[in-house]
Design an enzyme around this catalytic site. Structure first.
Site, PDB file in Angstrom:
ATOM      1  N   ALA A 177       0.801  -1.234   0.000  1.00  0.00           N
ATOM      2  CA  ALA A 177       0.000   0.000   0.000  1.00  0.00           C
ATOM      3  C   ALA A 177       0.831   1.280   0.000  1.00  0.00           C
ATOM      4  O   ALA A 177       0.358   2.328  -0.429  1.00  0.00           O
ATOM      5  CB  ALA A 177      -0.938  -0.008   1.209  1.00  0.00           C
ATOM      6  N   ASN A 178       2.081   1.186   0.457  1.00  0.00           N
ATOM      7  CA  ASN A 178       2.902   2.402   0.544  1.00  0.00           C
ATOM      8  C   ASN A 178       3.855   2.566  -0.644  1.00  0.00           C
ATOM      9  O   ASN A 178       4.692   3.461  -0.656  1.00  0.00           O
ATOM     10  CB  ASN A 178       3.706   2.392   1.856  1.00  0.00           C
ATOM     11  CG  ASN A 178       4.161   3.783   2.253  1.00  0.00           C
ATOM     12  OD1 ASN A 178       3.536   4.774   1.886  1.00  0.00           O
ATOM     13  ND2 ASN A 178       5.264   3.858   2.977  1.00  0.00           N
ATOM     14  N   GLY A 179       3.711   1.728  -1.670  1.00  0.00           N
ATOM     15  CA  GLY A 179       4.572   1.849  -2.850  1.00  0.00           C
ATOM     16  C   GLY A 179       4.076   2.980  -3.764  1.00  0.00           C
ATOM     17  O   GLY A 179       3.005   3.548  -3.538  1.00  0.00           O
ATOM     18  N   THR A 190       0.947  -6.538 -17.854  1.00  0.00           N
ATOM     19  CA  THR A 190       2.179  -5.769 -17.670  1.00  0.00           C
ATOM     20  C   THR A 190       1.899  -4.271 -17.761  1.00  0.00           C
ATOM     21  O   THR A 190       2.752  -3.464 -17.397  1.00  0.00           O
ATOM     22  CB  THR A 190       3.222  -6.160 -18.728  1.00  0.00           C
ATOM     23  OG1 THR A 190       2.629  -5.977 -20.022  1.00  0.00           O
ATOM     24  CG2 THR A 190       3.666  -7.599 -18.569  1.00  0.00           C
ATOM     25  N   HIS A 217      11.942   4.677 -18.486  1.00  0.00           N
ATOM     26  CA  HIS A 217      11.294   4.717 -17.163  1.00  0.00           C
ATOM     27  C   HIS A 217      12.153   5.466 -16.151  1.00  0.00           C
ATOM     28  O   HIS A 217      13.338   5.707 -16.384  1.00  0.00           O
ATOM     29  CB  HIS A 217      11.061   3.286 -16.641  1.00  0.00           C
ATOM     30  CG  HIS A 217       9.887   2.605 -17.282  1.00  0.00           C
ATOM     31  ND1 HIS A 217      10.006   1.909 -18.466  1.00  0.00           N
ATOM     32  CD2 HIS A 217       8.582   2.528 -16.924  1.00  0.00           C
ATOM     33  CE1 HIS A 217       8.817   1.419 -18.805  1.00  0.00           C
ATOM     34  NE2 HIS A 217       7.932   1.788 -17.883  1.00  0.00           N
ATOM     35  N   LYS A 254      13.234   2.064 -11.273  1.00  0.00           N
ATOM     36  CA  LYS A 254      12.702   0.801 -11.800  1.00  0.00           C
ATOM     37  C   LYS A 254      13.775  -0.282 -11.768  1.00  0.00           C
ATOM     38  O   LYS A 254      14.913  -0.048 -12.144  1.00  0.00           O
ATOM     39  CB  LYS A 254      12.181   1.003 -13.227  1.00  0.00           C
ATOM     40  CG  LYS A 254      11.493  -0.239 -13.784  1.00  0.00           C
ATOM     41  CD  LYS A 254      10.651   0.061 -15.007  1.00  0.00           C
ATOM     42  CE  LYS A 254      10.031  -1.187 -15.611  1.00  0.00           C
ATOM     43  NZ  LYS A 254       9.107  -1.864 -14.707  1.00  0.00           N
TER      44      LYS A 254
HETATM   45  N1  LIG Z   1       1.242  -3.439 -14.797  1.00  0.00           N
HETATM   46  C1  LIG Z   1       1.269  -2.103 -14.715  1.00  0.00           C
HETATM   47  O1  LIG Z   1       0.412  -1.376 -15.283  1.00  0.00           O
HETATM   48  C2  LIG Z   1       2.317  -1.455 -13.867  1.00  0.00           C
HETATM   49  C3  LIG Z   1       3.208  -2.247 -13.208  1.00  0.00           C
HETATM   50  N2  LIG Z   1       4.114  -1.696 -12.359  1.00  0.00           N
HETATM   51  C4  LIG Z   1       4.937  -2.639 -11.629  1.00  0.00           C
HETATM   52  O2  LIG Z   1       4.517  -2.620 -10.268  1.00  0.00           O
HETATM   53  C5  LIG Z   1       5.608  -2.965  -9.434  1.00  0.00           C
HETATM   54  C6  LIG Z   1       5.783  -1.913  -8.345  1.00  0.00           C
HETATM   55  O3  LIG Z   1       6.159  -0.682  -8.904  1.00  0.00           O
HETATM   56  P1  LIG Z   1       6.333   0.614  -7.978  1.00  0.00           P
HETATM   57  O4  LIG Z   1       5.062   0.894  -7.257  1.00  0.00           O
HETATM   58  O5  LIG Z   1       6.934   1.651  -8.833  1.00  0.00           O
HETATM   59  O6  LIG Z   1       7.441   0.084  -6.950  1.00  0.00           O
HETATM   60  P2  LIG Z   1       7.696   0.513  -5.414  1.00  0.00           P
HETATM   61  O7  LIG Z   1       9.109   0.081  -5.130  1.00  0.00           O
HETATM   62  O8  LIG Z   1       7.318   1.921  -5.196  1.00  0.00           O
HETATM   63  O9  LIG Z   1       6.681  -0.397  -4.596  1.00  0.00           O
HETATM   64  C7  LIG Z   1       6.925  -1.751  -4.344  1.00  0.00           C
HETATM   65  C8  LIG Z   1       6.068  -2.150  -3.154  1.00  0.00           C
HETATM   66  O10 LIG Z   1       6.305  -3.545  -2.925  1.00  0.00           O
HETATM   67  C9  LIG Z   1       6.525  -3.722  -1.531  1.00  0.00           C
HETATM   68  N3  LIG Z   1       7.419  -4.866  -1.353  1.00  0.00           N
HETATM   69  C10 LIG Z   1       8.684  -5.006  -1.820  1.00  0.00           C
HETATM   70  N4  LIG Z   1       9.181  -6.199  -1.458  1.00  0.00           N
HETATM   71  C11 LIG Z   1       8.219  -6.803  -0.711  1.00  0.00           C
HETATM   72  C12 LIG Z   1       8.149  -8.061  -0.036  1.00  0.00           C
HETATM   73  N5  LIG Z   1       9.162  -8.912  -0.057  1.00  0.00           N
HETATM   74  N6  LIG Z   1       6.993  -8.361   0.603  1.00  0.00           N
HETATM   75  C13 LIG Z   1       5.949  -7.502   0.615  1.00  0.00           C
HETATM   76  N7  LIG Z   1       5.957  -6.296  -0.015  1.00  0.00           N
HETATM   77  C14 LIG Z   1       7.085  -5.964  -0.657  1.00  0.00           C
HETATM   78  C15 LIG Z   1       7.212  -2.436  -1.074  1.00  0.00           C
HETATM   79  O11 LIG Z   1       7.051  -2.315   0.306  1.00  0.00           O
HETATM   80  P3  LIG Z   1       7.774  -1.154   1.142  1.00  0.00           P
HETATM   81  O12 LIG Z   1       6.888   0.065   0.935  1.00  0.00           O
HETATM   82  O13 LIG Z   1       7.780  -1.666   2.526  1.00  0.00           O
HETATM   83  O14 LIG Z   1       9.146  -0.992   0.550  1.00  0.00           O
HETATM   84  C16 LIG Z   1       6.427  -1.399  -1.875  1.00  0.00           C
HETATM   85  O15 LIG Z   1       5.234  -1.045  -1.213  1.00  0.00           O
HETATM   86  C17 LIG Z   1       6.824  -3.132 -10.368  1.00  0.00           C
HETATM   87  O16 LIG Z   1       6.951  -4.495 -10.692  1.00  0.00           O
HETATM   88  C18 LIG Z   1       6.408  -2.334 -11.592  1.00  0.00           C
HETATM   89  O17 LIG Z   1       7.053  -2.719 -12.755  1.00  0.00           O
HETATM   90  C19 LIG Z   1       4.191  -0.359 -12.146  1.00  0.00           C
HETATM   91  C20 LIG Z   1       3.339   0.481 -12.799  1.00  0.00           C
HETATM   92  C21 LIG Z   1       2.334  -0.003 -13.723  1.00  0.00           C
HETATM   93  O1  LIG Z   2       7.808   0.188 -13.142  1.00  0.00           O
HETATM   94  C1  LIG Z   2       7.035   1.004 -13.678  1.00  0.00           C
HETATM   95  O2  LIG Z   2       6.949   2.177 -13.301  1.00  0.00           O
HETATM   96  C2  LIG Z   2       6.200   0.540 -14.785  1.00  0.00           C
HETATM   97  N1  LIG Z   2       6.198  -0.728 -15.050  1.00  0.00           N
HETATM   98  C3  LIG Z   2       5.426  -1.392 -16.033  1.00  0.00           C
HETATM   99  C4  LIG Z   2       6.306  -2.108 -17.026  1.00  0.00           C
HETATM  100  O3  LIG Z   2       7.330  -2.695 -16.609  1.00  0.00           O
HETATM  101  O4  LIG Z   2       5.988  -2.133 -18.216  1.00  0.00           O
HETATM  102  C5  LIG Z   2       4.358  -0.531 -16.638  1.00  0.00           C
HETATM  103  C6  LIG Z   2       4.673   0.929 -16.740  1.00  0.00           C
HETATM  104  O5  LIG Z   2       5.436   1.165 -17.872  1.00  0.00           O
HETATM  105  C7  LIG Z   2       5.322   1.493 -15.489  1.00  0.00           C
END
Ligand SMILES: NC(=O)C1=CN([C@@H]2O[C@H](COP(=O)(O)OP(=O)(O)OC[C@H]3O[C@@H](n4cnc5c(N)ncnc54)[C@H](OP(=O)(O)O)[C@@H]3O)[C@@H](O)[C@H]2O)C=CC1
Ligand SMILES: O=C(O)C1=N[C@H](C(=O)O)C[C@H](O)C1
Length: 267
Positions: A9-11, A123, A155, A159
């Protein structure tokens, strides 16, 4: 009304999912999970996005928390995914998953899990990218047999995976249009004296800089003309809104593995 639970939730995405979930008329953010070490345990989810008390507390992701939502959304990291899926399977909760950089074994694990729960895995949850996948298939089948094809993605500097999940899905859509396997034609690493471009290959290039939300271009370069198809995300809310829409769509499903094109009725 769909009761939504949010892992991580905090990501960066976690916070935007809370915002989109609170705004969505037929959804409630009923649960928000963080790691046991998190300093925000006990906070109201509203605090994470700068609004007044919403009424749902951030909790450690224990087994009992899972039962507090109908559909769980996971945008964490590959190392967290297996445990989240196992918990949702155990409690019979459907999932929306946006984690990228997952392994082949994890893809198999999702297929297995989808025998008992319904999963939307994508994705990229934006409407534009999912439309682009369709355009790419057409472009590949029309121009791709003579044109050189390159995929370029940019990106933010935080990332962790490359190429992006979206770039790989774009490669899959192009490979489908060409009637080839992506694994047979993909070129990921060019460095040093690599020789002339391999005819029929699909090249990938990744840029990481600053706060770029997500930009993807597919280039079809022939002799005398070049087609470029580009998508630019400028706000993570576009992914979050797509994921909440997918969660609401899933609430009527029993089991199965779906993607965002199923949700958007693009197939
Ligand atoms: N499909 C799509 O449309 C999109 C996909 N993404 C993907 O989403 C993912 C997250 O991106 P983003 O939000 O930028 O990344 P962040 O690093 O901001 O967030 C990752 C989150 O995962 C949590 N986390 C990490 N490791 C663990 C663990 N072992 N157990 C539990 N929780 C964990 C972190 O917790 P903590 O806060 O405690 O560090 C944090 O809240 C990536 O894989 C990205 O590529 C992103 C955007 C769009
Ligand atoms: O990590 C991101 O930020 C994103 N990840 C996804 C990806 O790997 O394609 C989607 C988006 O581009 C943002």
């Amino acid at each position: 009304m769909t009761n939504i639970g949010i892992f991580g939730a905090n990501g960066r995405m976690g916070r935007r999912l809370i915002e989109a979930g609170i705004d969505y008329p037929e959804a409630k953010v009923a649960a928000a999970s963080v790691r046991a070490t998190s300093t925000i345990i006990g906070a109201d989810v509203g605090e994470l996005i700068g609004i007044e008390n919403y009424g749902t507390s951030v909790k450690e992701g224990t087994s009992s928390l899972i039962s507090e939502a109908d559909v769980w959304i996971d945008f964490t990291l590959p190392e967290a995914l297996d445990n989240h899926v196992a918990q949702c399977v155990k409690h019979g909760k459907n999932m929306v998953i946006g984690v990228t950089g997952i392994s082949e074994q994890q893809k198999e694990m999702l297929k297995k899990a989808s025998e008992s729960i319904a999963i939307v895995y994508a994705t990229n949850f934006s409407t534009g990218v999912n439309l682009m996948h369709r355009l790419l298939e057409i472009a590949a089948s029309t121009m791709g047999h003579t044109a050189d094809i390159e995929i370029v993605e940019s990106h933010h500097k935080y990332k962790k995976d490359a190429p992006s999940g979206t770039a790989l899905s774009m490669g899959e859509a192009i490979a489908k249009g060409l009637n080839v396997n992506l694994a047979d034609v993909a070129e990921y690493n060019r460095n040093g004296i690599v020789g002339e471009r391999k005819q029929g290959s699909i090249g990938f290039a990744s840029l990481r800089a600053g706060d770029i939300v997500g930009e993807h271009t597919a280039l079809f370069a022939d002799i005398g003309e070049r087609l470029e198809i580009t998508h630019k995300a400028t706000d993570r809310l576009t992914f979050a809104k797509g994921a909440i829409r997918a969660a609401a769509w899933l609430s009527k499903k029993e089991n199965g593995l779906f993607d965002m094109q199923d949700v958007l009725n693009f197939k």
